[in-house]
Design a protein around this motif. Structure first.
Motif, short mmCIF file in Angstrom:
data_model
loop_
_atom_site.label_atom_id
_atom_site.label_comp_id
_atom_site.label_asym_id
_atom_site.label_seq_id
_atom_site.Cartn_x
_atom_site.Cartn_y
_atom_site.Cartn_z
N GLY A 132 -26.65 -30.05 72.09
CA GLY A 132 -28.03 -29.68 72.36
C GLY A 132 -28.35 -28.23 72.13
O GLY A 132 -29.39 -27.75 72.60
N SER A 133 -27.48 -27.48 71.45
CA SER A 133 -27.71 -26.05 71.27
C SER A 133 -28.98 -25.81 70.46
O SER A 133 -29.25 -26.49 69.47
N ALA A 134 -29.75 -24.83 70.91
CA ALA A 134 -31.03 -24.54 70.27
C ALA A 134 -30.83 -23.59 69.09
O ALA A 134 -30.00 -22.70 69.13
N PRO A 135 -31.60 -23.77 68.02
CA PRO A 135 -31.49 -22.86 66.87
C PRO A 135 -31.99 -21.47 67.22
O PRO A 135 -32.86 -21.30 68.07
N THR A 136 -31.41 -20.46 66.58
CA THR A 136 -31.84 -19.07 66.78
C THR A 136 -32.06 -18.42 65.42
O THR A 136 -31.52 -18.87 64.41
N PRO A 137 -32.81 -17.32 65.37
CA PRO A 137 -32.96 -16.60 64.10
C PRO A 137 -31.61 -16.07 63.62
O PRO A 137 -30.69 -15.87 64.41
N GLU A 138 -31.52 -15.85 62.31
CA GLU A 138 -30.27 -15.33 61.76
C GLU A 138 -29.95 -13.96 62.34
O GLU A 138 -28.79 -13.65 62.63
N TRP A 139 -30.97 -13.13 62.54
CA TRP A 139 -30.79 -11.82 63.16
C TRP A 139 -31.81 -11.68 64.27
O TRP A 139 -32.90 -11.14 64.08
N ASP A 143 -32.05 -9.58 73.05
CA ASP A 143 -30.66 -9.73 73.47
C ASP A 143 -30.37 -11.14 73.98
O ASP A 143 -29.31 -11.71 73.72
N TRP A 144 -31.33 -11.76 74.66
CA TRP A 144 -31.09 -13.11 75.17
C TRP A 144 -30.99 -14.15 74.06
O TRP A 144 -30.33 -15.17 74.21
N GLU A 145 -31.62 -13.87 72.92
CA GLU A 145 -31.47 -14.77 71.78
C GLU A 145 -30.05 -14.68 71.21
O GLU A 145 -29.48 -15.69 70.77
N TRP A 146 -29.48 -13.49 71.20
CA TRP A 146 -28.09 -13.35 70.76
C TRP A 146 -27.16 -14.11 71.71
O TRP A 146 -26.23 -14.79 71.27
N GLU A 147 -27.41 -14.01 73.00
CA GLU A 147 -26.52 -14.65 73.97
C GLU A 147 -26.57 -16.17 73.86
O GLU A 147 -25.59 -16.87 74.14
N ARG A 148 -27.71 -16.68 73.45
CA ARG A 148 -27.86 -18.12 73.27
C ARG A 148 -26.91 -18.66 72.20
O ARG A 148 -26.53 -19.84 72.21
N ARG A 149 -26.50 -17.78 71.29
CA ARG A 149 -25.66 -18.23 70.16
C ARG A 149 -24.20 -18.42 70.55
O ARG A 149 -23.43 -18.98 69.77
N VAL A 150 -23.79 -17.96 71.73
CA VAL A 150 -22.40 -18.11 72.15
C VAL A 150 -22.23 -19.50 72.75
O VAL A 150 -22.14 -19.67 73.97
N VAL A 151 -22.19 -20.49 71.90
CA VAL A 151 -22.22 -21.89 72.34
C VAL A 151 -20.89 -22.30 72.97
O VAL A 151 -20.85 -23.04 73.96
N VAL A 325 -29.21 -4.61 69.75
CA VAL A 325 -28.11 -4.55 70.70
C VAL A 325 -27.52 -5.95 70.80
O VAL A 325 -28.20 -6.89 71.24
N VAL A 326 -26.25 -6.10 70.42
CA VAL A 326 -25.63 -7.41 70.29
C VAL A 326 -24.43 -7.52 71.23
O VAL A 326 -23.52 -6.68 71.17
N PRO A 327 -24.37 -8.52 72.11
CA PRO A 327 -23.15 -8.74 72.89
C PRO A 327 -21.97 -8.99 71.96
O PRO A 327 -22.09 -9.73 70.97
N VAL A 328 -20.84 -8.37 72.26
CA VAL A 328 -19.69 -8.50 71.36
C VAL A 328 -19.29 -9.96 71.18
O VAL A 328 -18.86 -10.37 70.09
N ALA A 329 -19.45 -10.78 72.21
CA ALA A 329 -19.10 -12.20 72.08
C ALA A 329 -19.91 -12.90 71.00
O ALA A 329 -19.47 -13.90 70.45
N ALA A 330 -21.11 -12.37 70.70
CA ALA A 330 -21.96 -13.00 69.69
C ALA A 330 -21.66 -12.53 68.28
O ALA A 330 -22.18 -13.09 67.32
N LEU A 331 -20.82 -11.51 68.12
CA LEU A 331 -20.53 -11.00 66.78
C LEU A 331 -19.88 -12.06 65.90
O LEU A 331 -20.09 -12.10 64.69
N ALA A 332 -19.07 -12.92 66.52
CA ALA A 332 -18.37 -13.94 65.73
C ALA A 332 -19.33 -14.95 65.11
O ALA A 332 -18.93 -15.70 64.22
N THR A 333 -20.58 -14.97 65.56
CA THR A 333 -21.56 -15.89 64.97
C THR A 333 -22.25 -15.27 63.76
O THR A 333 -23.15 -15.89 63.19
N THR A 438 -13.44 -11.00 68.20
CA THR A 438 -14.28 -10.64 67.07
C THR A 438 -13.52 -10.79 65.76
O THR A 438 -14.04 -11.32 64.77
N ALA A 439 -12.26 -10.34 65.75
CA ALA A 439 -11.45 -10.43 64.53
C ALA A 439 -11.15 -11.87 64.15
O ALA A 439 -11.16 -12.24 62.98
N GLY A 440 -10.84 -12.70 65.16
CA GLY A 440 -10.63 -14.12 64.91
C GLY A 440 -9.22 -14.52 64.55
O GLY A 440 -8.91 -15.71 64.48
#
Length: 501
Positions: A132-139, A143-151, A325-333, A438-440
């Motif tokens: 059910g994850s909601a789509p977000t803009p590419e950029w 900040d809360w839109e970035w956090e939404r991407r950490v599914v 401003v991007v949470p580091v956890a969201a960088l992998a997205t 982040t490195a993966g």
């Protein structure tokens, strides 16, 4: 013998009632969710000091774990810094398992039954999050839109999505990955009954009373009463912290077990919040603009940790024109970590700030949720933002050497001069957590460190980072040791020196 329904089946049944159209997709996401959780569990089994694993034997085709009872567990060699879902099955003696909950049940080690249930919830909730994850803009701009991407949640914790206290309807209503707007209750409490730190704003005051924002889950399940009116907010990764559309972040009390434990807002943390915030500003001011720490604007507790809230600056306050401003956890997205140049620059920035503060006597809990990076309009990492000071470690002797005053009010558990404790706090969260996530992979992390290290001042802390095993929280051991208080640790092979995985 009748078997109780699994968490996967329970969520499927609830979903069939709440959102029946999502059931096929949920079912399709389950195999990937099992592999994602099994990968995290296998990392713990292969690298943590679990007392019932007596030997680890590497072979040409993988890794064998000899158990204390004589059984053997077989799986692939595990890169301790890899993310994703590269373990699809392991073998216990002659039986193959692709379900981490079933594997933990069959291992039948102390406390494994409870942990197996948590793993089942983690798999089912992860599949639901992906469904059910909601789509977000590419950029995203917010900040809360970035956090939404950490599914997928925590990149290394087997309980990355364990939410056993929340129903399907509640996960869909409160989980940031689903893109909801959450209506916080506003509960007036006599001011004389409240502990207050900082400045509680006028818009959350009434004559003789303070108005406390309350998470709807907390209102329904713990307080058994709702607030008088709603306050719309966007949930962040922490679930209990939410962003007001044009205002601060609100950290609410939410007494559900998420990932590992029940997190609360203790009376001590409320009492110390203003002094810690001032201390954080003082330290950040010495970093030549490389680090900002979000200020705590006000905190209140109405008699207990069950009814408490903290208002904190939004990290967006520290973004200039065109910056994000991007949470580091969201960088992998994003595509950013795939660039070796970008990853090296980010690693250098993060280590410069983290090691400088450690030298001064402040060890950050700089994992991917607390640490954010400010990106230039071109996407380059230019400075850092840190939030939530509750898990700092502060070293009085180091502070004194650098002329920094110890905060006047601070929790005793935060104060230590023990070098091992200080280094574990920073290295375990920043290097084994934020940078590795982040490195993966181990090779990518090693390359970024090799590029960054020559630019760093040679301090005893840097020497320890370069020459000793890398500390990381033993997340599986901690879930299997419920009677042991505090953090437990694993020693991972140093990313600069480990051989092929």
């Amino acid at each position: 013998m009748h078997r109780p329904p699994t968490a996967e089946a329970e969520i499927a049944d609830e979903l069939a009632v709440v959102r029946p159209g999502l059931v096929p997709r949920y079912t399709g996401e389950l195999p990937g969710a099992r592999a994602a959780v099994l990968t995290r569990l296998w990392r713990g089994l292969t690298h943590e000091p679990l007392p019932w694993i007596v030997r680890r034997e590497a072979g040409s085709d993988g890794l064998a774990l000899r158990l204390a009872d004589g059984r053997r567990l077989y799986g692939p060699r595990a890169d301790p810094y890899a993310t994703g879902a590269y373990v699809t099955a392991v073998r216990l003696d002659e039986t193959v398992y692709d379900d981490p909950a079933r594997l933990m049940t069959e291992l039948a080690v102390p406390h494994s039954a409870v942990f197996a249930a948590e793993l089942g919830h983690s798999v089912a909730s992860l599949a639901l999050s992906r469904t059910g994850s909601a789509p977000t803009p590419e950029w995203p701009d917010r900040d809360w839109e970035w956090e939404r991407r950490v599914v997928d949640g925590h990149p290394f914790h087997p309980n990355c999505r364990s939410r056993p206290g929340l129903s399907v309807a509640e996960q869909l209503a409160y989980g940031p990955e689903h893109g909801p707007v959450v209506e916080l209750g506003l509960l007036p409490v006599p001011e004389a009954e409240c502990l207050v730190a900082g400045v509680w704003p006028t818009w959350l005051r009434e004559p003789g009373r303070l108005v406390v924002p309350v998470h709807p889950w907390q209102a329904a399940h713990v307080l058994k009463r709702a607030g008088e009116r709603g306050l719309a907010a966007h949930p962040l990764m922490a679930l209990r912290t939410l962003a007001l559309p044009d205002g601060p972040h609100v950290k609410t009390a939410l007494s559900a077990r998420l990932t590992s434990s029940v997190r609360d807002i203790s009376l001590g943390s409320v009492g110390a919040s203003a002094a810690l915030s001032d201390f954080g500003e003082t330290v950040a001011a010495r970093t030549d603009g490389l680090l900002h720490i979000t200020r705590t604007l006000g905190a209140v507790a109405a008699g207990s940790s069950d009814l408490a809230a903290v208002l904190r600056e939004s990290p967006e306050e520290y973004a200039g024109p065109g910056e994000r401003v991007v949470p580091v956890a969201a960088l992998a997205t994003t595509e950013l970590p795939r660039s070796a140049r970008w990853l090296s620059a980010f690693t250098r920035l993060a280590l410069t700030v983290g090691l400088r503060l450690l030298e001064w006597g402040v060890a950050l809990e700089a994992h991917g949720q607390n640490l954010l990076v400010v990106l230039s309009p071109e996407g380059d990492p230019v400075r850092l933002v840190y939030r939530d000071l509750a898990d700092l470690r502060i070293a009085p002797a180091r502070l004194a050497r650098h002329g920094i005053a110890l905060p006047g009010q601070v929790l005793a558990r935060m104060v230590t001069d023990d070098e091992r404790t200080l280094r574990r706090k920073l290295f375990g969260s920043l290097v084994a957590g934020a940078l590795a996530g982040t490195a993966g992979s181990g090779p990518a992390l090693r390359a970024a460190l090799e590029d960054a290290v020559p630019h760093l001042p040679r301090t005893p802390d840097l020497t320890a980072l370069l020459e000793e095993p890398l500390p990381a929280k033993a997340l599986t051991l901690m879930r299997l040791s419920p009677r042991t208080a505090g953090d437990q640790w694993a020693e991972l092979p140093n990313p600069l020196y480990f051989g092929p995985m």
